[in-house]
Design a protein around this motif. Structure first.
Motif, short mmCIF file in Angstrom:
data_model
loop_
_atom_site.label_atom_id
_atom_site.label_comp_id
_atom_site.label_asym_id
_atom_site.label_seq_id
_atom_site.Cartn_x
_atom_site.Cartn_y
_atom_site.Cartn_z
N ASP A 2 0.83 -1.22 0.00
CA ASP A 2 0.00 0.00 0.00
C ASP A 2 0.86 1.27 0.00
N LYS A 3 1.72 1.40 -1.02
CA LYS A 3 2.62 2.53 -1.10
C LYS A 3 2.46 3.28 -2.43
N GLU A 4 3.08 4.46 -2.50
CA GLU A 4 3.14 5.19 -3.76
C GLU A 4 4.51 5.85 -3.88
N LEU A 5 4.96 6.03 -5.12
CA LEU A 5 6.24 6.67 -5.41
C LEU A 5 5.98 8.09 -5.91
N TRP A 6 6.73 9.05 -5.36
CA TRP A 6 6.69 10.41 -5.85
C TRP A 6 7.96 10.65 -6.68
N ILE A 7 7.77 11.11 -7.91
CA ILE A 7 8.88 11.27 -8.86
C ILE A 7 9.04 12.74 -9.22
N PHE A 8 10.31 13.18 -9.27
CA PHE A 8 10.60 14.57 -9.64
C PHE A 8 11.92 14.60 -10.39
N LYS A 9 11.90 15.26 -11.56
CA LYS A 9 13.10 15.40 -12.40
C LYS A 9 13.79 14.06 -12.64
N GLY A 10 13.00 13.03 -12.91
CA GLY A 10 13.55 11.74 -13.29
C GLY A 10 14.04 10.90 -12.14
N ARG A 11 13.80 11.36 -10.90
CA ARG A 11 14.26 10.63 -9.72
C ARG A 11 13.13 10.41 -8.74
N ILE A 12 13.36 9.43 -7.89
CA ILE A 12 12.37 9.12 -6.85
C ILE A 12 12.62 10.07 -5.67
N ALA A 13 11.65 10.92 -5.39
CA ALA A 13 11.78 11.83 -4.25
C ALA A 13 11.52 11.11 -2.94
N CYS A 14 10.51 10.25 -2.95
CA CYS A 14 10.16 9.56 -1.70
C CYS A 14 9.14 8.46 -1.97
N ILE A 15 8.98 7.60 -0.97
CA ILE A 15 7.93 6.59 -0.95
C ILE A 15 6.97 6.96 0.17
N LYS A 16 5.68 7.03 -0.15
CA LYS A 16 4.66 7.44 0.83
C LYS A 16 3.55 6.39 0.87
N PRO A 17 2.72 6.42 1.92
CA PRO A 17 1.53 5.57 1.91
C PRO A 17 0.61 5.96 0.76
N SER A 18 -0.06 4.99 0.19
CA SER A 18 -0.95 5.26 -0.95
C SER A 18 -1.97 6.35 -0.61
N GLY A 19 -2.15 7.26 -1.54
CA GLY A 19 -3.11 8.34 -1.36
C GLY A 19 -2.55 9.56 -0.68
N SER A 20 -1.30 9.54 -0.29
CA SER A 20 -0.71 10.67 0.44
C SER A 20 -0.72 11.96 -0.38
N TYR A 21 -0.57 11.86 -1.67
CA TYR A 21 -0.51 13.06 -2.51
C TYR A 21 -1.78 13.89 -2.36
N LYS A 22 -2.93 13.23 -2.08
CA LYS A 22 -4.21 13.94 -1.97
C LYS A 22 -4.24 14.87 -0.76
N GLU A 23 -3.44 14.57 0.26
CA GLU A 23 -3.44 15.37 1.48
C GLU A 23 -2.76 16.72 1.28
N PHE A 24 -1.89 16.82 0.27
CA PHE A 24 -1.06 18.01 0.15
C PHE A 24 -1.25 18.77 -1.17
#
Length: 604
Positions: A47-69
């Motif tokens: 139950d995780k998600e990957l956040w990607i920025f400029k071709g790299r992995i910024a972080c691994i978060k719990p699924s759905g975390s992006y919706k909070e921010f």
């Protein structure tokens, strides 16, 4: 255009990555509702998600975390549907030339197989075109969407000028220049002249020395436990030639990394089944063990890629996460690129593979760019592979220079009795053996001798325009039933090798290769049966990977129909006089164990 230089980890991007991971900057892409295969801990994170920025992995978060921010555009969200996200596979030892395609073209099959990084040893084109060929290959690989590093060819020629004639001659001085000029050279390629290394040959050790001066690793190629101690003492720290449990155990304890080689079970490139027993039966740790492909023809590359080798390791008793680590983090660690590659850790490259529970590849991202979706190359990558491939110079297309007159079969001795030394093949391995056959007066006819002893004629012809030499031999148990077969990929000097049952078809096969300026051919009764054109250095096609694979598939069907029991890539290895025990070059028959020329015909 996507390539490995498009996602550098610079100071400015580290600030951005830290801000993304701290929820201050919106990620450019999110892969959500995933299970993460952690190669760091050999676990599946749920139950995780990957956040990607400029071709790299910024972080691994719990699924759905992006919706909070963030209120992110839906186009930036990729639904993984609880499949597994794993790091792209890294092949620690392979030869692009064996695939018969260019480095750019190779990327198509690699990406479909979840392979995003490879370490190639380009000694094939180096043996034909010296440092020019190596640099052409490096330029080619820079245009590829996957990350291609080089382990610099170490043994050009594979033995010495007294045993074979190659087009190249890579000295320690040339080696030093290449190391310092090309940053993607990450080590020394397989040191094949293991007998010379173990005997303290000055030339062999001078090339090793240039590598160790730069604190780079030296890759190996060795057969026989009796050589292990001296070989390891010479600074070699890996090998892919681990053929069985006991030999693999000796190599591990001597300090070598092991690259377990898997491949089409019908070929000699599938030694993983026995070698892996050092783990499953002898309880060795996997921490210095990787998986690799080594040689793949174009057809097998699509069907038996590195992902297949990982699944094979899993089938043979290695758990799924460890098996994937052996194909990703372990190779990255071996070549000291694990800061960027081999895991889905924070700040690592977004080279990501989506797989199912059977470790089958569904999607591949390269630097965060979707390259394969639902097992198909995406349009942007297909365009790059079709339109933006590196163009080799004209000189690369004119490398076959044959002597004016060639005798394809040996003269019959005048003596009523004599001996012939023949090359005997024993499947499924790639080793060949010496057999001496006594010929009596009533057998004194080559055709009768061939038939009664299951032999074919063999001839190796120098093709670099240097000496014009050719040598004769016989091969036993090859089982070609009619006509002739020939190849310009006669490892490692890449002279022409031809086998047949009559001189006219052997001549025709070689003439066709000369006209094509390289290739593999089958002829019968004065007609071409099948061929694959290899005009670049007599080794590579300039077509797309899928096209070369289809030509190769058809060729292999005709190869089997002709009766040949040794796979044609094994046939190409017959002139490689560093593989035990008995080989043939343009200089003659070679006893590999003594590195001496052996006569074809001897008096009784």
């Amino acid at each position: 255009m996507i390539n490995r230089f498009s996602v550098p980890l610079l100071e400015t991007s580290t600030i951005d990555l830290a801000n993304v991971a701290s929820n201050k900057i919106e990620p450019e892409k999110v892969l959500t509702n995933a299970r993460i295969l952690s190669t760091y801990s050999d676990r599946i994170l749920k139950d995780k998600e990957l956040w990607i920025f400029k071709g790299r992995i910024a972080c691994i978060k719990p699924s759905g975390s992006y919706k909070e921010f963030f209120q992110m555009d839906k186009s930036k969200i990729y639904e993984v549907n609880n499949n597994i996200l794993a790091p792209g596979l890294i092949d620690p030892h392979m030869h692009i030339e064996s695939s018969m395609m260019t480095g750019c073209a190779y990327a198509e099959a690699a990406l479909l197989n979840g392979t995003t990084t490879i370490f190639c040893d380009s000694h094939e084109i180096g043996n034909v075109c010296d440092t020019d060929g190596i640099e052409w290959m490096l330029q080619d690989c820079r245009e590829s969407p996957i990350s291609i590093f080089l382990t610099l060819p170490s043994t050009i020629p594979a033995t010495n000028k007294y045993l074979e004639t190659a087009g190249g001659d890579l000295t320690d001085k040339k080696t030093a220049i290449l190391f310092d000029k090309w940053p993607e050279i990450k080590g020394l390629g397989e040191k094949m002249d293991f007998v010379s290394v173990c005997e303290g040959n000055e030339r062999s050790h001078s090339i090793i020395s240039e590598t160790l001066k730069r604190n780079l690793p030296v890759s190996g190629h060795v057969f026989g436990s009796e050589f292990v101690a001296a070989y390891a003492a010479s600074g070699i720290t890996d090998t892919h030639e681990a053929e069985d449990k006991l030999f693999t155990n000796d190599l591990l304890d001597a300090g070598l990394w092991i690259f377990l080689r898997g491949g089409n079970p019908k070929t000699p490139w599938n030694s993983i089944k026995e070698a892996i027993k050092v783990i499953t039966e002898s309880e060795a740790s996997t921490k210095r063990i990787c998986v690799c492909t080594d040689d793949r023809d174009a057809d097998d590359l699509f069907n038996f890629g590195l992902d297949w080798v990982v699944r094979q390791a899993n089938t043979l008793g290695i758990n799924n996460t460890t098996a994937w680590s052996m194909g990703s983090l372990h190779p990255a660690t071996r070549f000291n690129i694990d800061r960027d590659y081999g895991a889905l850790g924070h700040s690592r490259r977004a080279d990501i593979v989506m797989i199912n529970d059977n470790l089958e590849v569904l999607n591949t991202w390269i630097g965060g760019h979707l390259a394969v979706e639902n097992k198909k190359i995406t349009s942007s990558i297909d365009k790059q592979l079709s339109e933006n491939r590196y163009k080799y110079p004209k000189r690369a297309y004119n490398t076959v220079i044959l002597p004016e007159k060639i005798n394809f079969i040996p003269d019959m001795p005048k003596e009523s009795e004599f001996k012939i030394n023949v090359i005997k093949t024993e499947l499924p391995g790639i080793m060949t053996f010496k057999e001496t056959i006594h010929i009596k007066k009533n057998d004194n006819n080559w055709l009768n001798i061939l038939k009664e002893n299951n032999l074919n004629y063999l001839c190796v012809i120098e093709r670099h325009g240097k000496t014009g030499e050719f040598a004769h031999g016989f091969i036993k148990n090859f089982n070609l039933n009619e006509g002739a077969v020939a190849s310009s990929v006669g490892h490692d000097a890449h002279n022409i090798i031809v086998a047949g049952l009559n001189e006219s078809d052997m001549k025709l096969a070689v003439d066709i290769i000369n006209d094509l300026q390289g290739g593999i051919v089958i002829v019968n009764q004065g007609k071409l049966v099948s061929s694959v054109k290899l005009p670049i250095a007599g080794l590579l096609s300039d077509k797309k990977a899928s096209d070369v694979a289809e030509e190769n598939r058809i060729f292999k069907e005709h190869w089997v129909k002709s009766g040949c029991t040794l796979p044609y890539m094994g046939f190409n290895l017959l002139p490689l006089s560093v593989i035990p025990n008995f080989r043939i070059t343009n200089k003659g028959l070679v006893d590999v164990n003594t590195m001496k020329i052996v006569p074809l015909i001897e008096k009784i």
